[in-house]
Design an enzyme around this catalytic site. Structure first.
Site, short mmCIF file in Angstrom:
data_model
loop_
_atom_site.label_atom_id
_atom_site.label_comp_id
_atom_site.label_asym_id
_atom_site.label_seq_id
_atom_site.Cartn_x
_atom_site.Cartn_y
_atom_site.Cartn_z
N HIS A 225 -4.96 8.83 8.51
CA HIS A 225 -4.55 8.88 7.30
C HIS A 225 -4.39 9.43 6.60
CE1 HIS A 225 -5.86 5.67 4.98
NE2 HIS A 225 -5.79 6.38 4.19
N HIS B 52 -8.34 10.59 7.77
CA HIS B 52 -9.76 9.40 6.87
C HIS B 52 -8.89 8.37 7.27
CE1 HIS B 52 -7.65 9.13 3.13
NE2 HIS B 52 -7.83 7.88 3.32
N ASP C 202 -4.30 10.70 2.54
CA ASP C 202 -3.25 9.66 0.85
C ASP C 202 -2.05 10.71 0.82
OD1 ASP C 202 -5.29 8.05 1.50
OD2 ASP C 202 -6.89 8.31 0.05
N ARG D 274 -16.69 -5.92 4.46
CA ARG D 274 -16.49 -4.62 3.24
C ARG D 274 -15.91 -4.66 2.73
NH1 ARG D 274 -17.23 1.19 3.32
NH2 ARG D 274 -15.28 2.20 2.42
C1 LIG Z 1 2.48 3.74 6.12
C2 LIG Z 1 2.24 3.96 5.05
C3 LIG Z 1 1.28 2.78 3.74
C4 LIG Z 1 1.38 4.33 2.40
C5 LIG Z 1 2.47 4.46 2.57
C6 LIG Z 1 2.99 4.83 4.79
O1 LIG Z 1 4.02 4.39 4.81
C7 LIG Z 1 2.49 5.57 4.45
C8 LIG Z 1 1.35 6.19 2.99
C9 LIG Z 1 0.12 5.19 2.84
C10 LIG Z 1 -0.84 4.70 1.84
C11 LIG Z 1 -2.01 5.66 2.24
C12 LIG Z 1 -2.95 5.69 0.77
C13 LIG Z 1 -2.22 4.34 0.51
O2 LIG Z 1 -3.24 3.75 0.72
C14 LIG Z 1 -0.94 3.77 0.24
C15 LIG Z 1 -1.21 2.57 -1.58
C16 LIG Z 1 -0.24 5.39 0.13
O3 LIG Z 1 0.47 5.30 -1.62
O4 LIG Z 1 -0.19 5.82 0.45
C17 LIG Z 1 -0.58 3.63 1.67
C18 LIG Z 1 0.51 3.27 1.38
C19 LIG Z 1 0.26 1.54 1.73
O5 LIG Z 1 -0.04 0.83 2.08
O6 LIG Z 1 1.69 1.08 1.28
O1 LIG Z 2 -11.46 1.71 2.42
C1 LIG Z 2 -11.63 2.24 2.53
O2 LIG Z 2 -12.53 2.47 2.89
C2 LIG Z 2 -10.75 3.62 2.89
C3 LIG Z 2 -8.88 3.09 2.14
C4 LIG Z 2 -8.17 4.65 2.94
O3 LIG Z 2 -8.13 5.37 3.05
C5 LIG Z 2 -6.52 3.90 1.97
O4 LIG Z 2 -6.79 3.14 0.72
O5 LIG Z 2 -6.21 4.46 1.42
FE LIG Z 3 -7.06 6.33 2.66
#
Ligand SMILES: C=C1C[C@]23C[C@@]1(O)CC[C@H]2[C@@]12CC[C@H](O)[C@@](C)(C(=O)O1)[C@H]2[C@@H]3C(=O)O
Ligand SMILES: O=C(O)CCC(=O)C(=O)O
Ligand SMILES: [Fe+2]
Length: 412
Positions: free
Chosen positions: A284, A341, A286, A351
Site C-alpha cells: 500500500h 511498501h 500511506d 516485529r
Molecule cells: C484498507 C485500509 C486500511 C487503511 C484505510 C484503508 O481503507 C486504506 C489505507 C489504509 C491505511 C494505510 C496507512 C495507515 O496504516 C492507515 C491507518 C491509514 O491511514 O491508511 C491505514 C488504514 C487503516 O488501517 O485503518
Molecule cells: O510495520 C511496518 O513496518 C509497516 C507498517 C505500515 O506500513 C503502516 O502501518 O502503514
Molecule cells: Fe504504511
C-alpha cells in the site's frame, strides 16, 4: 454461570494460531463482533436459560462448522480477498542501499539529500534525529506490554473502526494480514479516552503516547521544512504547518507481527533470501503527508519502486524510516512519489513498529504551492480536501491507487 461469546472467540483465535485453517480469522472477527453484544446465557428463569443456552450454542456451532465453507465458496467464486498462505518465494527481491541521512550534518547538505531521496525513492532513513531515546523506549515498552496481554483484555480496546485494537483485519473492506495493531487518533482528548480501554494506568499511557507524538511530530515538521527549502518554495512552512495544526488529523499506529512459521515442505530452499515469510501488512501507500516509522531490530519492511520488485529495509532501532505519503505527492505536484511498501512477518522473531502518520485538518485544501506548478510540470491533481481524500481511502482496498482518482483530466 455467564459464558461470553468472547471465550469462543478466544478458542477460535487459538485454533487459528496453531493451525493453517485459513478461514478462522473471518470466524474470529465474526465471533468477536458477537462478543461485543450479549452474554449467551441470561439471568432469566431456569427453563429459559436452557432454551437460550441451547439455541445460542446451536447457532454458534452451525456458524463454526458451516460458515468457513460458505466463506470459501464466496471468496473463490466472487474474487474476494483470501489471506495468502503462499510463501513469497517467487517474488523479486533486490538489495539496494537506501539513503541514511544524518540530521546532525550541515542543514543545506541535509536538505539536498532529503530531496534527492524523495525524488528517487520516496523513502529514507534518518539518524541523529533528536527524538529522545527514553521517549521511544517508553512507548515501545507500553506497546509490548499491551500486545502481551491476554486476548480478551486486548479486545476491550477494539474493534478498530478505524481507531482501536485490530487483529488480522485491516481497514473496513476485507483486507487481511498477519498482524495485530493499535491505531490511535492523535487528538489529545481522544488519546485520554482510548487509553482507558488500553491500559491499567491510563494517565501514564496517555502521557507516554502524547510525549511520543509531540517529539515525532516535531521531527516531521523539521523534515518538511527542509524539503520546502530545497524545493525553493517561498513559504517554507507550507507543508509543516499542516501537520502542526491543532486540528490536524494525524494518526499513531503500533503494529505487532508475531512470528509465523510457514510449512517448509513446498518451499524452494535454494532461494537466497529468507522466504519463510508471510504478508504481515500488505502492499500500500500511506494516504497522509509524511510517515515516520520506528521499529525494533526485526526486519520485515520492504518498499517497491518498480512493479513486483521489493527492496528490504534493514531494521535499525536508532533510526526513523520516513516515507512520502499520498498528500505530499499531490502537494509536490507529483515530484515526490508516495512509495508503495509492505511488511512481512519473520519466521522466528516478533516485529513491532510504531508509525506516526502526519495529516492535515479535515478541511485543508490540498494544492501544490505555485513554485511547483510550471509550464514544464502542469498541475496534475484537481484541488480536493483531506476529508474527501480520507473518505475515498477508507472506501477503497489497502492496495488501491487512490490518488489516481484525483488526477486532472487531460482537457482540464
Ligand atoms: C484498507 C485500509 C486500511 C487503511 C484505510 C484503508 O481503507 C486504506 C489505507 C489504509 C491505511 C494505510 C496507512 C495507515 O496504516 C492507515 C491507518 C491509514 O491511514 O491508511 C491505514 C488504514 C487503516 O488501517 O485503518
Ligand atoms: O510495520 C511496518 O513496518 C509497516 C507498517 C505500515 O506500513 C503502516 O502501518 O502503514
Ligand atoms: Fe504504511
Amino acid at each position: 454461570m455467564i459464558l461470553y461469546v468472547s471465550q469462543l472467540s478466544l478458542l477460535v483465535s487459538s485454533i487459528n494460531t496453531h493451525s493453517h485453517f485459513s478461514h478462522t480469522p473471518y470466524l474470529s472477527s465474526l465471533i468477536y463482533s458477537l462478543s461485543l453484544s450479549k452474554p449467551i446465557i441470561t439471568n432469566s428463569s431456569p427453563t429459559q436459560i436452557k432454551v437460550t443456552n441451547f439455541f445460542h450454542y446451536f447457532i454458534l456451532l452451525s456458524l463454526l462448522f458451516f460458515f468457513p465453507s460458505f466463506l470459501y465458496f464466496i471468496q473463490t467464486n466472487f474474487n474476494m480477498v483470501v489471506p495468502s498462505p503462499t510463501p513469497l518465494s517467487t517474488e523479486k527481491v533486490r538489495a539496494v542501499d537506501l539513503p541514511i541521512i544524518d540530521l546532525s550534518a550541515q542543514r543545506s547538505e541535509v536538505s539536498k539529500l532529503i530531496v534527492k531521496a524523495c525524488d528517487k525513492f520516496g523513502f529514507f532513513k534518518v539518524i541523529n534525529h533528536g527524538v529522545p531515546n527514553h521517549i521511544i523506549a517508553k512507548l515501545e515498552h507500553e506497546g509490548l506490554s499491551f500486545f502481551a496481554k491476554p486476548v480478551p483484555e486486548k479486545l476491550r480496546a477494539g474493534p478498530a473502526n478505524p481507531f482501536g485494537y485490530g487483529c488480522k483485519t485491516i481497514g473496513l473492506n476485507g483486507d487481511m494480514g498477519e498482524l495485530e495493531y493499535l491505531t490511535l487518533n492523535t487528538n489529545p482528548l481522544s488519546i485520554v479516552e482510548r487509553s482507558k480501554t488500553i491500559s491499567d494506568d491510563p494517565s501514564k499511557f496517555s502521557s507516554i503516547v502524547s510525549d511520543y507524538i509531540e517529539a515525532v511530530r516535531g521531527l516531521g515538521c523539521e523534515l518538511l521544512d527542509l524539503m520546502a527549502e530545497e524545493l525553493l518554495v517561498t513559504d517554507t512552512s507550507v507543508f509543516s504547518r499542516l501537520i502542526r495544526d491543532v486540528n490536524g488529523d494525524s494518526v499513531l499506529r503500533l503494529n505487532h507481527y508475531p512470528p509465523v512459521q510457514v510449512d517448509c515442505k513446498d518451499m524452494d530452499t535454494s532461494h537466497p533470501h529468507d522466504n519463510r515469510n508471510m504478508v504481515g501488512f500488505g502492499e500500500h501507500s500511506d494516504p497522509q503527508i509524511l510517515t515516520l516509522l520506528r521499529s525494533n531490530d526485526v526486519g520485515g519492511l520492504q518498499i517497491s519502486i518498480e512493479d513486483g520488485v521489493w527492496i528490504p529495509v534493514t531494521p535499525d532501532p536508532n533510526a526513523f524510516c520516513v516515507n512520502v505519503g499520498d498528500m505530499l505527492q499531490a502537494m509536490t505536484n507529483g515530484r515526490f512519489v508516495s512509495v508503495r511498501h509492505r511488511a512481512l512477518t519473520n519466521s522466528c522473531k516478533s516485529r513491532m513498529s510504531m508509525a506516526f502518520f502526519g495529516a492535515p485538518s479535515l478541511q485543508t485544501r490540498i494544492i501544490a504551492p505555485p513554485e511547483l506548478v510550471t509550464p514544464n510540470r502542469l498541475s496534475l491533481y484537481r484541488p480536493f480536501t483531506w476529508a474527501e481524500y480520507k473518505k475515498a481511502s477508507y472506501s477503497l482496498r489497502l492496495g488501491d491507487s487512490r490518488l489516481e482518482l484525483f488526477r486532472k483530466c487531460i482537457e482540464d
